[in-house]
Design an enzyme around this catalytic site. Structure first.
Site, short mmCIF file in Angstrom:
data_model
loop_
_atom_site.label_atom_id
_atom_site.label_comp_id
_atom_site.label_asym_id
_atom_site.label_seq_id
_atom_site.Cartn_x
_atom_site.Cartn_y
_atom_site.Cartn_z
N LYS B 77 0.85 -1.20 0.00
CA LYS B 77 0.00 0.00 0.00
C LYS B 77 0.88 1.24 0.00
O LYS B 77 1.93 1.27 0.67
CB LYS B 77 -0.90 -0.02 1.23
CG LYS B 77 -1.98 1.08 1.26
CD LYS B 77 -2.87 0.89 2.49
CE LYS B 77 -3.94 1.97 2.58
NZ LYS B 77 -4.78 1.79 3.78
N SER B 152 -9.62 1.83 3.02
CA SER B 152 -8.78 2.61 2.14
C SER B 152 -7.72 1.79 1.40
O SER B 152 -7.03 2.34 0.53
CB SER B 152 -8.08 3.71 2.93
OG SER B 152 -7.28 3.15 3.92
N SER B 176 -9.89 -0.51 7.15
CA SER B 176 -9.33 -0.25 5.81
C SER B 176 -8.66 -1.43 5.14
O SER B 176 -8.29 -1.34 3.97
CB SER B 176 -8.35 0.92 5.87
OG SER B 176 -9.08 2.12 6.04
#
Lengths: 90, 486
Positions: B77, B152, B176
């Protein structure tokens, strides 16, 4: 309850008249709705915070090698003589 | 098809030399290129990945004994630092930022000879639940590209579900990792707070943030978690607790395990087909010998607000560092330092991030601190006590991961999107581990997710319980459009 959005923005170092927030409408109404939704009831019990029951363990205060200065300056928008360049502050 | 294999399947083929790391890496690079329109990646390190793979092959040829994860490509990420690579956090503010150091978890993966293939897309500064707020465009759901991936950790979920990587790292502050995993039909773990070092992960809400693995098998999650967990003196909340290896016990049966069902998470908002799917999971667990226990978390209806207040307060503080001075976006027009700060922040952050900063600033203001932030911290303690009491009677808890399936792109926004985190924030606020697994498809063909929550530092029990379900249902495949012959 009127939210003093201008004061909030000032404290947060954000602009309501320039940049992305300037494109938003009804910010006060948005916040008034939000703050109603997220309100929490009072708690009657005397509760310690989670941090008091689970304290952080800090590492010993000893000098350790750190990063090379040049590496830390690589992402700066503007540098000079190994320092960050900013507008005059004094 | 290489890109349909799980990490442990790939590992076996690499160890037996049926495949080389270079072949595996090239196959995933080709898949990344083929699925580019889904928006999973912000940057891909093609040369670096092939170079890393080549080194693994050379080591293996020399007869070196390597980690089971050696040669396995992984997506990271874009708020987790890899030295000299972009870490944009999905934001204009950091669009050109290159990290000067590796995150601790990244260093540990390098030590395992994993192939760090690229940085995955995300909601801006990890603020979001749909994956639509990235400055670089949304990540799409591989099961139906008209729908969101969830956020996210949107890009990581998309990448795993479309077979672009077999495993990825995300971060989870309020759900997330787990929400995009539920929406994209894959597995994701938010570990106990403090078990994976946060050093080198860009802070959103420091008392809630956790890095975690995302993959298509619980066994893969366990493999990676065991490899990168453990004490790090650079993270002040890193636990020194001895953590039981998860992989060693993952295949043990779960006869007699007690699974708590908190009634508040099976409320009227739960879509009927999610309820049916989760009830089917419960039946499967009963067939595996688990015992269901009805439990109650009376404060469940306050957890989301508690989370929102704490996370907003902390992120308003964490995002104060973006001022156009030392790194990040700097405005072009300013006369003094105040204008520099204000214009840089107002131009560099999206409106949704700025609104969240304003909310956090409000909660921490002198007049409101007691009513909002202090009260939220007290509720956090109360909720934690309730969860601890319930977990004294059960080994794990079971809830749906979300009350909804993945919305259409553009459908959810603002205050409404808060509801997506309803079931996931409990683990975040209390610091306990939680895992999301697929549990079927909706009538529209969208994945449904079930969540297990465990006791603090009880990842071994949590992962064992999850893995037995995975085995019982025969595993979790990539999204249909990306399957080939295995």
């Amino acid at each position: 309850m009127r939210i003093h959005i201008e004061t909030l923005a000032e404290n947060a170092m954000l602009s309501l008249s320039h940049g992305e927030l300037a494109k938003e409408s009804n910010l006060e109404e948005y916040f008034e709705n939000l703050l109603e939704v997220v309100k929490l009831p009072e708690i009657q019990e005397d509760l310690p915070s989670l941090e008091e029951t689970q304290p952080m363990i800090l590492r010993p205060d000893e000098i350790q090698p750190s990063f090379p200065r040049d590496d830390m300056l690589k992402n700066a928008p503007q540098t000079q003589a190994g320092c960050y360049v900013v507008p005059k502050t004094v | 098809m290489i890109t349909n294999l799980t990490v442990h399947e790939l590992s076996e083929k690499l160890v037996s030399k049926e495949l080389t790391a270079t072949q595996v890496t090239q196959a995933f690079l080709d898949q990344i290129k083929a699925t580019n329109d889904n928006g999973a990646f912000i940057s891909v390190d093609v040369e670096g990945a092939l170079e890393q793979a080549k080194k693994v092959d050379e080591k293996r040829e020399k007869g070196e004994i390597l980690s089971p994860l050696a040669g396995i490509p992984i997506g990271i990420k874009d708020n987790i630092h890899i030295k000299d690579q972009l870490s944009t956090c999905g934001s204009k503010m950091l669009a050109t930022f290159r990290s000067p150091f590796d995150a601790t978890v990244v260093q540990r993966m390098k030590d395992q000879d994993m192939v760090l293939i690229g940085k995955t897309n995300m909601d801006e500064f990890a603020i979001g639940t749909t994956g639509e707020s990235s400055f670089f465009g949304p990540s799409k759901n591989p099961w139906n590209t008209q729908h969101v991936a969830g956020g996210s950790s949107s890009g990581s979920a998309t990448a795993v579900a479309e077979g672009a990587v077999p495993i990825a790292l995300g971060t989870d502050t309020g759900g997330s990792i787990r929400v995009p995993c539920a929406f994209c039909g894959i597995v994701g773990l938010k570990p106990t707070y403090g078990t994976l070092s946060r050093y080198g992960a860009v802070a959103m809400a420091s008392s809630l943030d956790q890095i975690g693995p995302m993959a298509r098998s619980v066994k893969d999650i366990a493999l990676l978690f065991d490899a990168i967990k453990g004490y790090d003196p650079k993270d002040a909340v890193s636990t020194q607790e001895e953590l039981t290896p998860s992989v060693e016990t993952i295949d043990q049966n779960i006869k007699g395990i007690k699974i708590g069902l908190p009634k508040e998470y099976f409320n009227h908002q739960l879509k009927p087909e999610i309820r049916e799917a989760v009830e089917q999971v419960i039946e499967t667990y009963k067939e595996l010998g688990a015992e269901m226990v009805e439990v109650s978390l009376p404060s469940a209806d306050q957890v989301l607000n508690c989370y929102y207040i704490i996370s907003s307060a902390e992120l308003s503080s964490n995002l104060a560092r973006y001022d156009g001075v030392r790194f990040g976006y700097r405005t072009e027009e300013y006369d003094d330092w105040e204008e520099l700060f204000i214009r840089s922040r107002s131009e560099g952050f999206s409106a949704s991030v700025q609104k969240r900063i304003l909310a956090g600033t409000y909660f921490l203001s002198a007049e409101q601190y007691e009513s909002y932030y202090q009260r939220a911290k007290q509720w956090q303690k109360k909720i934690s006590d309730e969860v601890t009491a319930v977990l004294d009677r059960c080994d794990v808890l079971l809830t749906p991961t979300t009350n909804f399936t993945a919305p259409q792109l553009g459908a959810k926004n603002g205050v409404e999107a808060l509801g997506l985190d309803f079931a996931t924030v409990t683990a975040s606020v209390t610091g306990i581990p939680a895992i999301s697994m697929p549990c079927g498809l909706s009538s529209q063909g969208l994945p449904l997710g079930v969540q297990l929550l465990g006791a603090k530092y009880g990842e071994d029990v949590l992962l064992r319980t999850a893995y037995q379900y995975e085995k019982a249902v025969g595993g979790f495949p990539v999204a249909p459009a990306y399957r080939g012959d295995k």
